[in-house]
Structures are given as structure tokens and as C-alpha cells.
Scaffold this active site. Structure first.
Site, short mmCIF file in Angstrom:
data_model
loop_
_atom_site.label_atom_id
_atom_site.label_comp_id
_atom_site.label_asym_id
_atom_site.label_seq_id
_atom_site.Cartn_x
_atom_site.Cartn_y
_atom_site.Cartn_z
N HIS A 472 0.84 -1.21 0.00
CA HIS A 472 0.00 0.00 0.00
C HIS A 472 0.88 1.27 0.00
O HIS A 472 0.75 2.12 -0.88
CB HIS A 472 -0.90 -0.02 1.24
CG HIS A 472 -1.81 1.16 1.36
ND1 HIS A 472 -3.15 1.09 1.07
CD2 HIS A 472 -1.59 2.44 1.75
CE1 HIS A 472 -3.71 2.28 1.26
NE2 HIS A 472 -2.77 3.12 1.68
N GLU A 473 1.78 1.34 0.95
CA GLU A 473 2.62 2.55 1.04
C GLU A 473 3.55 2.64 -0.16
O GLU A 473 3.86 3.74 -0.64
CB GLU A 473 3.41 2.56 2.35
CG GLU A 473 2.56 2.56 3.61
CD GLU A 473 1.49 3.64 3.65
OE1 GLU A 473 1.67 4.70 3.03
OE2 GLU A 473 0.44 3.40 4.30
N HIS A 476 1.72 4.41 -2.88
CA HIS A 476 1.78 5.87 -2.70
C HIS A 476 3.16 6.37 -3.15
O HIS A 476 3.29 7.43 -3.79
CB HIS A 476 1.60 6.24 -1.23
CG HIS A 476 0.18 6.18 -0.74
ND1 HIS A 476 -0.86 6.80 -1.40
CD2 HIS A 476 -0.37 5.60 0.36
CE1 HIS A 476 -1.99 6.59 -0.72
NE2 HIS A 476 -1.72 5.86 0.34
ZN LIG Z 1 -3.06 5.18 1.88
#
Ligand SMILES: [Zn+2]
Length: 685
Positions: A472-473, A476
Site C-alpha cells: 500500500h505505502e 503511494h
Molecule cells: Zn493510503
């Protein structure tokens, strides 16, 4: 006193890629650096304001965009350290700096001369021959001022400011009341027989809590770490009910800490504020700057998901009830029974624990797997560079290169918890990306985690949820690293709030794909690949009670929208309004003692007003986008390139719906999410 010329935060960084010189920065450098760079930023803005020439796109909009760059550099370093490597001194500096930064911002947004110039440029927007990104920058600048009341008459401006001040006080009080109510309650038990079913660890924590209050026995409360396990495991139904009612009635007891009045006043003020600015209701005001665009866009999402989820949720409820009956339960199923029986059924259905998966997720293997995925999809490579200064020995700094060898980004990873790092996981940047005078100034991106540490005998082995968090990170981070904008304020993750989780959440989809896992998820001792049955179990357990969970999120979304689409002053009762707003989503009888609105911090103490739908919106987007990979191939380069060029590189340079349609060929639909979570209706033959 530090002399400016000796302050490593000022002047040029003589490090690889001008990365932050962490080896030279001391706490004492920050305050003087902030003062100096704020003054520089003020001078840059003053220059725009006092410029005698006619205002133009360049001398006003672009000049404002690049003002304060040195301040941003200082703030980027400071606030990252404040989260990942903090100490008392840094926190003290933060206290001192934060009003200085607020004042700097306010002096800009409240300056009438500056706004007049922006307005003049904006009035000519159709004649200026601006490209899409330039149009967005102009629009954002102008609209940003207008949304803060810059276009109002003096009298209305005063009113706007009064409302804003009262709102910020009320939302603060709202949150404090809920916190005080949470802290005020305890369930003190001295008879252990009442606590059957609770695991040893939970009992130990409760005994510790009792001890710290100099009490015998066990103390439970309604903070999450105490409340959730109690509701899941405690056999004693009366006590579960007691705790449920305590939890659900926060700030709804007609005492000093009651929030009913605050809810009414907050929605009233928000409506007034929206009306002042010319909107019908508060949701219109908020959603104008969201991918969903307006209440109709939000309701379409909620309704589409509702249609698919509600009957499934009813079926799930029946399944839990049947299971409870088999286990001797013969009453009506109530909310305080739900976690208890659903947890028991879950254990029976999926025999799955963190320990079963951890041996397959050794951290260094996971890093290779995740970086390898980025290489395969986007052609980018990661090379550690020990000459880049780091703020802690546990941090690794990489240089990231594009397929043709061009330098793309600096990338820091910081994986383990330690004193001075806050909890959770996040991506941030020390420096964003922009272009100026033909030079592409590349970003410095970081991801910070709190993952299980290695021990003397074992390497760092991650839980499956930690692997998901990493992906997830990292998503980003890709948004940041691949950024290709001209303006920093439109670069990377600077996008609408209901769009920002697409790049991160889409990455989590790969984490349950066997073809991807087989590349790195091997047992750290035996080298054996992760078994297919284990992967299937992960997927199935993730979809357990998908209907119920979906309907629950939708109920909050409907409630949020009901409060924030009000177009008349609210005169009724909070509880009554709430029950009406979410009636069609409810699976249990109405319980008079509890109320969600009076404790719904997301809506009344945080920034999620008219935005709660965003959780579901993001899921819809990531599932819909990932379905293209599912269809054309998990590692399909054409799809990956399109995702990179249309989404990741573009940041906030254009409206997210425009960007998304360019990638997807159409607007997102809920179908892929329904399919992924097993909610797709199976029509009877
Ligand atoms: Zn997030």
C-alpha cells in the site's frame, strides 16, 4: 546561536541529488532555519503583491507557486523527522513553529490585493492559451481563495470568519467529549467465572489495567484494544450487552458531555457557511473538489453497492443465527451477539493465523518481490547508495532509475519500530517534484513502517497484513517517484482525497495473486513456495461477512450524506434523524440508548464530513482499475504503461475522472469490487 552560514539547513545541500544532510543537521538548526525561510517566503509573496506590472499568469500564479520553496524544504525535513525520529526538543520546536506557519498561510489567503490580482488573471483564463496543467493551477489557486471566503463582501467575510472560529471550537469540543466519555467508563470484574471465553492475553491486559488503578481483579473499558476482544470472546451475554451499551451511548446521555447540541450546531454552521459561498448545502461545497463531484455521484455509489450487499448481509445474518442456534442460543440475535458468534464461526471456517504465513514473508524477500514488481511493470530499478545521508542507521536510501537509466527519485525505506517513531505506516516526501527552466527536479520519497523486528535467531518475518501495508505505502511512493508535473502543488500525491488511495490500494491486489507471490514468498528455512491453499484461505477469509461489512460502511456513508445535504436549519431530534437516514441498512432492531452521530468523530471532529463514502469509493476504484490487469495479465506492460502515464505521472494536473477515463476507457463501476469480494449476485437458474 547558530550563524546562518553555519546552518546546514540553509544554502545549497552538497549531497548526492541534494538530499537532506542528515549527518549535519542538529535540533538547534531548525528554529533559525524556519525563521529565515519564512521571511524569505514572505518576501517572495510581497514581491508578487507589490509588483507594479499588470498581473499575469507568470508573475502572479506561477510566482506564488514557487514562493516559499526553501521553507517547504525545511518543513519537509522537519515534519518527517517529527514523525519518524522525534525527541522532546523537536516537539517543542513544533509547538513554536506551527503558529508561525499558520500566520504565513493566513497572510497569503487573507490578502485582498493578492486575491484581486489572482481574480484578474482568472477572468482572462480563456484567452491565455493555457495547457491543461496550467489551467488546473490557475483554477486551484483561484478556487482555493474563493472557498476560503475571499470573494465575499466585508460583512460576509466577517461572518465567514466567525463561523469558522466557532466550528473549529465546536469540533474540538465534540472530540473531547467523546474522549472523556470513553475514559470515564470502566467495567470492573472481581469474579473470574464471569470472564470465561476470554483468551489469556486479554485477561492479562485487563488485570494489568486493574492493577494500575490499584484495584483487584480485571478492568475492561471501551477503548478499542479492550472493547473489541471482549465483544469477540466473552461468553457472558449480559456483560457483552453492558459494554455494548456503554460503547454505543457515548456523548448521548443528556449529561455535560452530551453531543446532541453540538451535532445540531455543527450541521447548522456548515450549512450557513456553504450558503454564504453560494452552495445549496455543505456536501455540494465539499464534493465540488472531489472525484465524485456532487451528492448524486456519491449516492449512485452508495446505492449501487447497497443493492448488491443488503441481501447478502441478510443471508450472512441468517448464517450467524443458525450457527448460534446450533450452539445453544435461543434468543433474538442482537448487536452484542454479532462479534461473538461471527468470530466463532470464522475460526471454524478458516483455520488461519499470522504464524502460518509469517515464514513465507521474510522482509528482504518481500522487498525484492515488491521492487521486482515495479521493475516488471514500469521498468524502474532500485540501487542502494550509501553516500546518501540517512537519519537513522536502520534507514536505507536508494536511487531509483527509469528503464533508460534516467535518474527518477531518491527512495528511503525505514521498516522497524523504535523509540521516537510514531505508530502506523506512511509514505511522505522530503522534497516533491517540479520542473523549472527546463530542469526536472526529482523527488525524495520515503516510506516508514513499524514491522516486526528480526530476533537473534530469526530474520524479520512479516504478517500478511504487514505485507499488504508495505504494498500500500509503496503504491503511494510510486505516485510520488514517477511524478512528472511542472508544478509541485500538482505533483505526485497532491490529488483529490477520494483519488489518492487508488495507486496505493491497487498494489494490495497483487498481494493475493499466487503468480506474484511465487516469485518471492518462499519459506525462509525450506525455500518452499507458499502453498496455494494458504493463499486461497487468505482470500476467503478476507471476504468473510463481506455483505455485512459493506452494509455497515454504507450505513455510515448514508448518515454522513443525510447530515450534510440538509438545506434547512435542522429542528428535529438527532437519534430520530439518524434512524431515518440509515433505516434501509439496519440489520438489528433499534436500540434507544445508543447513538452513532453523537460520537461520530470522522464527521464532527475530523475531516470526513461529506467524505465518508471515500472509503468505499477508493475500493471501487482500485478493484475496477486492477480488473484491467486481471483481464490482460498481471504483469502486462501495456496496461502498466497506461497506468503510469495516465495516472501515476499526472498527479493532480487534471480532474481525476478525466485521468481515470483515459486509463480505463470509461467511468469506474462497482462490478469489479463486487466480484472481488464475492458479492456478485448469483442469479437463480
Ligand atoms: Zn493510503
Amino acid at each position: 546561536m547558530v550563524k546562518a552560514q553555519n546552518n546546514p539547513l540553509l544554502g545549497e545541500f552538497k549531497t548526492p541529488h541534494q538530499t537532506a544532510p542528515f549527518d549535519k543537521i542538529e535540533n538547534e538548526h531548525f528554529l533559525p532555519a524556519f525563521k529565515k525561510t519564512i521571511a524569505k517566503g514572505e518576501a517572495e509573496i510581497k514581491f508578487v503583491i507589490e509588483n507594479p506590472e499588470e498581473p499575469t499568469y507568470e508573475n502572479t500564479i506561477v510566482a506564488m507557486e514557487s514562493a516559499g520553496r526553501l521553507l517547504n524544504r525545511t518543513a519537509g525535513i522537519f515534519f518527517n523527522l517529527l514523525s519518524s525520529e522525534t525527541n522532546d526538543e523537536l516537539q517543542k520546536i513544533a509547538q513554536e513553529v506551527s503558529p508561525m506557519l499558520t500566520k504565513f498561510q493566513n497572510d497569503i489567503t487573507l490578502n485582498p490585493v493578492l486575491f484581486r490580482k489572482i481574480k484578474e488573471v482568472y477572468a482572462q483564463k480563456d484567452k491565455l492559451n493555457l495547457n491543461a496543467e496550467q489551467q488546473t493551477l490557475l483554477e486551484n489557486t483561484y478556487v482555493g481563495f474563493v472557498r476560503q471566503g475571499a470573494n465575499l463582501s466585508e460583512k460576509d467575510k466577517e461572518k465567514f470568519r466567525e463561523i469558522s472560529t466557532e466550528l473549529s471550537k465546536l469540533t474540538l469540543t465534540f472530540g473531547e467529549n467523546v474522549l472523556k466519555e470513553t475514559n470515564a467508563y470502566e467495567l470492573h470484574i472481581t469474579d473470574k467465572s464471569k470472564l470465561s471465553g476470554l483468551p489469556d492475553g486479554v485477561l492479562e491486559a485487563a488485570a494489568g489495567k486493574a492493577k494500575s488503578k490499584e484495584k483487584d481483579g480485571w478492568v475492561f473499558d471501551i477503548s478499542m484494544p479492550s472493547y473489541l476482544p471482549f465483544m469477540k470472546y466473552a461468553d457472558n451475554r449480559d456483560l457483552r450487552k453492558e459494554l455494548y451499551l456503554a460503547y454505543g451511548s457515548k456523548s448521548f446521555k443528556n449529561n455535560d458531555l452530551d453531543n446532541q447540541k453540538n451535532v445540531k450546531r455543527i450541521v447548522q454552521l456548515r450549512l450557513e457557511q456553504a450558503e454564504l459561498l453560494g452552495y445549496k448545502n455543505y456536501a455540494d461545497y465539499v464534493l465540488e473538489r472531489r472525484m465524485a463531484m456532487n451528492p448524486a455521484g456519491v449516492y449512485k455509489l452508495l446505492d449501487d453497492l447497497y443493492k448488491a450487499s443488503y441481501n447478502v448481509a441478510l443471508k450472512e445474518k441468517k448464517e450467524i443465527l443458525d450457527f448460534a442456534r446450533e450452539n445453544g442460543f435461543n434468543d433474538e440475535l442482537m448487536p452484542w451477539d454479532w462479534s461473538y458468534y461471527s468470530e466463532k464461526l470464522k475460526v471454524e471456517k478458516f483455520d488461519l493465523s499470522d504464524e502460518m504465513m509469517k515464514p513465507y514473508f521474510e522482509l528482504s524477500n518481500v522487498v525484492d518481490g515488491v521492487f521486482g514488481l515495479a521493475t516488471e511493470l514500469f521498468g524502474i530499478t532500485f540501487k542502494p547508495n550509501k553516500n546518501i545521508p540517512i537519519y537513522n542507521d536502520e534507514v536505507t536510501a536508494y536511487e531509483v532509475f527509469d528503464a533508460d537509466g534516467t535518474f527518477l527519485s531518491v527512495f528511503y525505506t525505514d521498516f522497524h519500530p523504535r523509540k521516537g517513531k510514531r505508530g502506523g505506516a506512511w509514505m511522505n516526501d522530503f522534497k516533491s517534484q517540479w520542473k523549472e527552466n527546463g530542469v526536472d527536479s526529482r523527488p525524495h520519497v520515503t516510506i516508514v513502517m513499524n514491522f516486526t523486528r528480526p530476533t537473534e535467531t530469526k530474520p524479520a518475518l512479516l504478517t500478511f497484513s504487514e505485507v499488504e501495508t508495505f504494498m500500500h505505502e509503496f503504491g503511494h511512493a510510486l505516485h510520488g517517484m514517477l511524478a512528472n508535473s511542472t508544478y509541485s502543488s500538482l505533483s505526485g500525491t497532491n490529488v483529490y482525497r477520494d483519488f489518492v488511495e487508488l495507486p496505493s490500494q491497487i498494489m494490495e491486489n497483487w498481494a493475493v495473486e499466487k503468480d506474484f507471490l511465487d516469485r518471492f514468498a518462499v519459506h525462509y528455512k525450506t525455500g518452499e513456495k507458499i502453498p496455494a491453499e494458504l493463499v486461497k484461505k487468505i482470500v476467503d477469509s478476507q471476504n468473510y461477512l463481506a455483505g455485512y461489512l459493506s452494509v455497515r460502511q454504507l450505513s455510515f456513508g448514508y448518515l454522513d450524506m443525510a447530515w450534510h445535504t440538509l438545506e434547512e436549519p435542522f429542528k428535529g431530534e438527532v437519534k430520530e434523524f439518524e434512524e431515518k437516514a440509515w433505516k434501509k441498512t439496519q440489520l438489528f432492531p433499534v436500540i434507544n440508548e445508543v447513538c452513532m452521530s453523537t460520537q461520530f468523530g470522522h464527521l464532527f471532529a475530523g475531516g470526513y464530513a461529506a467524505g465518508y463514502y471515500g472509503y468505499k469509493w477508493a475500493e471501487v476504484l482500485d478493484a475496477d482499475a486492477f480488473s484491467v490487469f486481471k483481464e490482460k495479465g498481471l504483469f502486462n506492460k501495456e496496461v502498466a504503461t497506461s497506468f503510469r502515464e495516465n495516472i501515476l505521472e499526472k498527479g493532480g494536473t487534471e480532474h481525476p475522472m478525466v485521468l481515470y477515463k483515459r486509463f480505463r476507457g470509461q467511468e469506474p463501476t462497482v462490478d469489479a469490487l463486487l466480484e472481488r469480494s464475492g458479492l456478485k449476485q448469483v442469479h437463480p437458474q
